[in-house]
Design an enzyme around this catalytic site. Structure first.
Site, short mmCIF file in Angstrom:
data_model
loop_
_atom_site.label_atom_id
_atom_site.label_comp_id
_atom_site.label_asym_id
_atom_site.label_seq_id
_atom_site.Cartn_x
_atom_site.Cartn_y
_atom_site.Cartn_z
N HIS A 76 0.87 -1.18 0.00
CA HIS A 76 0.00 0.00 0.00
C HIS A 76 0.90 1.23 0.00
O HIS A 76 1.62 1.46 0.97
CB HIS A 76 -0.91 -0.01 1.23
N ARG A 78 -0.37 4.30 -0.61
CA ARG A 78 -1.21 5.36 -0.02
C ARG A 78 -1.40 6.62 -0.86
O ARG A 78 -2.21 7.46 -0.50
CB ARG A 78 -0.66 5.78 1.37
N ASN A 108 -6.63 0.82 -2.90
CA ASN A 108 -7.46 1.51 -1.89
C ASN A 108 -6.85 2.85 -1.49
O ASN A 108 -6.58 3.12 -0.33
CB ASN A 108 -7.72 0.61 -0.68
N ASP A 166 -9.07 -4.67 -3.03
CA ASP A 166 -8.36 -4.92 -1.77
C ASP A 166 -8.69 -3.90 -0.69
O ASP A 166 -8.84 -2.71 -0.95
CB ASP A 166 -6.85 -4.98 -1.97
N HIS A 193 -8.99 -10.12 -1.86
CA HIS A 193 -8.88 -9.95 -0.41
C HIS A 193 -9.99 -10.83 0.16
O HIS A 193 -11.16 -10.45 0.12
CB HIS A 193 -9.08 -8.47 -0.08
N ASN A 292 -5.19 -7.10 9.30
CA ASN A 292 -6.34 -7.78 8.70
C ASN A 292 -5.91 -8.53 7.45
O ASN A 292 -5.41 -7.91 6.52
CB ASN A 292 -7.42 -6.75 8.33
N ASP A 319 2.37 -7.00 2.36
CA ASP A 319 1.16 -6.27 2.76
C ASP A 319 1.56 -5.01 3.54
O ASP A 319 0.93 -4.65 4.54
CB ASP A 319 0.20 -7.15 3.56
N HIS A 323 0.72 3.53 8.45
CA HIS A 323 -0.24 4.39 9.15
C HIS A 323 0.54 5.38 10.01
O HIS A 323 1.61 5.04 10.53
CB HIS A 323 -1.16 3.57 10.07
ZN ZN Z 1 -6.26 -6.97 1.76
#
Ligand code: ZN
Length: 439
Positions: A76, A78, A108, A166, A193, A292, A319, A323
């Site tokens: 990710h 972002r 995402n 995802d 996902h 998750n 993954d 954050h």
């Molecule tokens: Zn995922």
């Protein structure tokens, strides 16, 4: 001839050269040997055994291991939308620090990667940063809302390598079928996902002894398995490529094993935290371990390792989920899910798969080199003459302890702060240039 230091392998000096004095690890050929690698104009020219004796300029590999640059198909980055957590540029720096020369980034973002312009924007940001190659995974549906499908042809034309919603699964079985049909038509896989959101409910930790002990709502393993079994049933009727992302449970490994035996075009990945941590490690309420799907029990961990050993699980993907500190420094229930991972994945692979003897070094590197490259169909993860000179050089024995200050990622939310690892990346070479020298 005097050998130059790898730190001097800059764009100016990187035309034609040899890296000598290395242990070459070729995961695809399943071989390791002491030798050298020749590079010309950003491409691998040749590999050889023993010391190099020709007339090309030589850089000293210092006895390190040399392997193809690593490929991470689940990160990710972002950007766009959450630049306070990570940007394409900072994520690429983290990739380079971790030995990764190619990453596939998830859709995402805000806006999600559901239009050609967003795919092009991300690729352009990555090229400007110059630390790693970025391959966007486009949203399977507009806004990842699970309603209208995006324009896969256009997205692939712009550079997308897969589709996924995802963060969430593809909404329903009817949509899964249409997504698979369209994706297959465009020659790309669906990255799923696997989660039944209703089954997960408000869960924040693996459902079991420790969820009860800690007084936290659990996420049962069947949350993942229901979604995976739904998709595999649909896949039996559609000839398409299906990739199961970040698998966490023993039951999922067994389902993938059966699906592969029955001839379905299935690939699967797990993540580093699932093979080296257990739910009992969450007794500290460390929010960096809130992920998750959740980190599960020892039986699940062992089954995932077994899956990597017998080839049921094709890839290890970080993954990487950055954050900001203020988001994670809250009560466990309120913290967002995810841990950063690009800068620790290789060391976890060495420490938890190679050192205990689960996999040989070439076998272990295969799950972060050519196998993930093949899932997204890119030229990478291989030591192939004529292929890109994307390389990772590492010390297989260096002991180190992860500290928050080590990270090049914009975020520091690592589940592994304080962990001791054995094995560390020292240099990452992208298209023939040492990018770690300018980190
Ligand atoms: Zn995922």
């Amino acid at each position: 001839m005097t050998k130059k230091s790898l730190n001097n392998l800059t764009p100016e000096s990187a035309g034609e050269y040899v890296i000598d004095n290395v242990t070459v690890v070729d995961p695809e050929a399943d071989k390791t040997w002491s030798g050298h690698v020749g590079v010309k104009d950003g491409k691998i020219e040749f590999t050889g055994e023993g010391s190099y004796s020709g007339s090309i300029q030589v850089f000293d590999g210092g006895g390190l291991n040399l392997a193809p640059g690593f490929v991470d198909i689940h990160v990710h980055l972002r950007e766009p939308g959450y630049e306070y957590k990570e940007t394409v540029a900072t994520g690429c720096r983290a990739a380079a620090a971790g030995g990764f020369t190619a990453v596939a980034c998830m859709p995402n973002t805000k806006p999600s990667i559901d239009e050609r312009t967003v795919v092009e924007f991300i690729i352009k940001q990555a090229k400007m940063a110059g630390f790693a190659k970025v391959y966007p995974v486009a949203a399977a549906t507009v806004g990842r809302k699970g309603e209208k499908m995006t324009e896969y042809h256009e997205l692939v034309d712009a550079g997308a390598v897969a589709v996924s919603d995802d963060g969430a699964p593809v909404a329903d079985a009817g949509l899964v079928r249409r997504v698979l049909e369209y994706a297959n038509h465009c020659g790309i896989p669906l990255f799923e996902h696997c989660e039944d959101k209703a089954a997960s409910g408000y869960g924040v930790i693996n459902e079991g002894y420790y969820s009860t002990k800690l007084g936290l709502v659990g996420v049962p393993a069947y949350s993942e398995e229901i979604c995976l079994s739904r998709d595999l049933l649909v896949l039996e009727t559609v000839p398409a490529k299906f990739h199961a992302s970040h698998l966490s449970s023993k039951g999922s490994v067994e389902m993938i094993r059966r699906a592969k035996k029955s001839g379905l075009q299935v690939t699967a990945e797990t993540a580093p935290h699932y093979i080296c941590l257990e739910d009992k490690d969450l007794q500290t309420y460390n929010t960096n371990l809130k992920i998750n799907p959740p980190i599960r029990g020892s039986e699940d961990r062992d089954a995932l390792i077994e899956g990597l050993k017998d080839g049921t699980i094709d890839c290890l993907a970080s993954d990487h989920a950055p954050h900001a500190p203020q988001e994670k420094q809250v009560e466990f229930e309120y913290a967002p899910f995810g841990s950063i991972g690009l800068e620790t994945t290789f060391s976890i692979l060495m420490t938890h798969l190679v050192k205990p003897g689960h996999l040989t070094l070439p076998q272990a590197l295969a799950v972060i080199c050519h196998k993930p490259a093949d899932v997204i169909g890119i030229d990478g993860g291989r030591l192939k003459a004529g292929g890109p000179a994307d390389l990772a050089l590492f010390d297989s024995d260096e002991e180190w302890t992860v500290e928050e200050g080590d990270f090049h990622s914009k975020s520091k939310n690592s589940a592994f702060i304080g962990h001791k690892f054995s094995g560390r990346v020292k240099h990452t070479i992208l298209d023939g240039v040492n990018v770690t020298a300018s980190l």
